[in-house]
Motif scaffolding. Structure first.
Motif, PDB file in Angstrom:
ATOM      1  N   ALA A  22      41.358  39.496  37.958  1.00 49.16           N
ATOM      2  CA  ALA A  22      41.474  38.201  37.282  1.00 49.16           C
ATOM      3  C   ALA A  22      41.323  38.367  35.778  1.00 49.16           C
ATOM      4  O   ALA A  22      40.556  39.211  35.319  1.00 49.16           O
ATOM      5  CB  ALA A  22      40.414  37.242  37.808  1.00 49.16           C
ATOM      6  N   ASP A  23      42.055  37.543  35.038  1.00 50.99           N
ATOM      7  CA  ASP A  23      41.913  37.540  33.586  1.00 50.99           C
ATOM      8  C   ASP A  23      40.504  37.078  33.211  1.00 50.99           C
ATOM      9  O   ASP A  23      39.880  37.623  32.307  1.00 50.99           O
ATOM     10  CB  ASP A  23      42.952  36.626  32.939  1.00 50.99           C
ATOM     11  N   VAL A  41      37.035  41.279  37.028  1.00 51.39           N
ATOM     12  CA  VAL A  41      37.536  40.865  35.718  1.00 51.39           C
ATOM     13  C   VAL A  41      37.492  42.125  34.862  1.00 51.39           C
ATOM     14  O   VAL A  41      36.900  43.129  35.275  1.00 51.39           O
ATOM     15  CB  VAL A  41      36.686  39.718  35.119  1.00 51.39           C
ATOM     16  N   LEU A  73      39.485  30.841  38.689  1.00 53.63           N
ATOM     17  CA  LEU A  73      40.218  31.960  38.095  1.00 53.63           C
ATOM     18  C   LEU A  73      41.102  31.444  36.980  1.00 53.63           C
ATOM     19  O   LEU A  73      41.666  30.362  37.077  1.00 53.63           O
ATOM     20  CB  LEU A  73      41.120  32.647  39.126  1.00 53.63           C
ATOM     21  N   ALA A  83      37.030  34.836  35.390  1.00 57.87           N
ATOM     22  CA  ALA A  83      36.565  34.173  36.609  1.00 57.87           C
ATOM     23  C   ALA A  83      35.153  33.653  36.400  1.00 57.87           C
ATOM     24  O   ALA A  83      34.380  34.222  35.630  1.00 57.87           O
ATOM     25  CB  ALA A  83      36.599  35.146  37.784  1.00 57.87           C
ATOM     26  N   GLY A 125      45.769  36.110  36.808  1.00 60.03           N
ATOM     27  CA  GLY A 125      45.561  37.512  37.133  1.00 60.03           C
ATOM     28  C   GLY A 125      46.608  37.986  38.113  1.00 60.03           C
ATOM     29  O   GLY A 125      47.702  37.418  38.196  1.00 60.03           O
ATOM     30  N   VAL A 128      37.118  41.526  43.919  1.00 55.75           N
ATOM     31  CA  VAL A 128      37.499  40.678  42.796  1.00 55.75           C
ATOM     32  C   VAL A 128      36.848  41.260  41.555  1.00 55.75           C
ATOM     33  O   VAL A 128      35.635  41.487  41.532  1.00 55.75           O
ATOM     34  CB  VAL A 128      37.043  39.213  42.976  1.00 55.75           C
ATOM     35  N   VAL A 169      41.825  41.554  43.782  1.00 57.52           N
ATOM     36  CA  VAL A 169      42.150  40.586  42.741  1.00 57.52           C
ATOM     37  C   VAL A 169      41.638  41.119  41.414  1.00 57.52           C
ATOM     38  O   VAL A 169      40.461  41.473  41.303  1.00 57.52           O
ATOM     39  CB  VAL A 169      41.508  39.206  43.038  1.00 57.52           C
ATOM     40  N   LEU A 205      48.703  35.527  39.862  1.00 60.90           N
ATOM     41  CA  LEU A 205      47.824  34.396  40.123  1.00 60.90           C
ATOM     42  C   LEU A 205      47.886  33.419  38.956  1.00 60.90           C
ATOM     43  O   LEU A 205      48.041  33.817  37.806  1.00 60.90           O
ATOM     44  CB  LEU A 205      46.385  34.868  40.332  1.00 60.90           C
TER      45      LEU A 205
END
Length: 137
Positions: free
Chosen positions: A80-81, A11, A64, A83, A67, A9, A78, A46
């Motif tokens: 993510a934009d 960002v 989250l 988190a 993403g 995961v 993942v 997501l």
């Protein structure tokens, strides 16, 4: 490792997770998606929500803000934009945000940007849920 998934995961600023896990639940665009080892490959957008994963009997959770997710039989990636770990959530701040947004949505004035307010509300609720899951495990 048989029976495990490698979960990554990240960002834009940094990687948050890179570990072997037993299962993953993610807020996919069409609803929550559970992933176990051997899952069919897929790509998914997501939405705002809670990503959780299990290692043995311990569950970790993070909020989250959207993403993308790539699932392979032995790996979940993942990006993510944004988190936030559940245990890092400021529940007083997020509770205030939730309550204020709900009040603005109830007022139904023309100056309220309903789409924006619903997104802010979803983010606050996801953070509060991630915090609750972190405390429960």
């Amino acid at each position: 490792m048989a029976g495990k998934l490698n979960l990554e995961v990240a960002v834009p600023e940094r990687q948050l997770v890179n570990e072997e896990v037993d299962e993953v639940q993610a807020p996919a665009a069409t609803g929550y998606l559970g992933v176990l080892p051997g899952h069919a490959p897929l790509l998914s957008e997501l939405q705002v929500g809670v990503l959780s994963f299990r290692v043995g009997d311990k569950i970790r959770a993070m909020a989250l803000d959207g993403g993308v997710m790539e699932v392979l039989p032995a790996q979940v990636r993942v990006l993510a934009d944004e988190a936030q770990w559940g245990e890092e959530v400021d529940i007083d701040k997020e509770s205030r945000t939730r309550d204020e947004v709900q009040e603005r949505l109830r007022e139904r004035t023309e100056s309220v940007d309903f789409d924006r307010e619903r997104l802010v509300l979803a983010r606050a609720q996801a953070r509060l849920e991630a915090h609750a899951r972190a405390r429960a495990s």
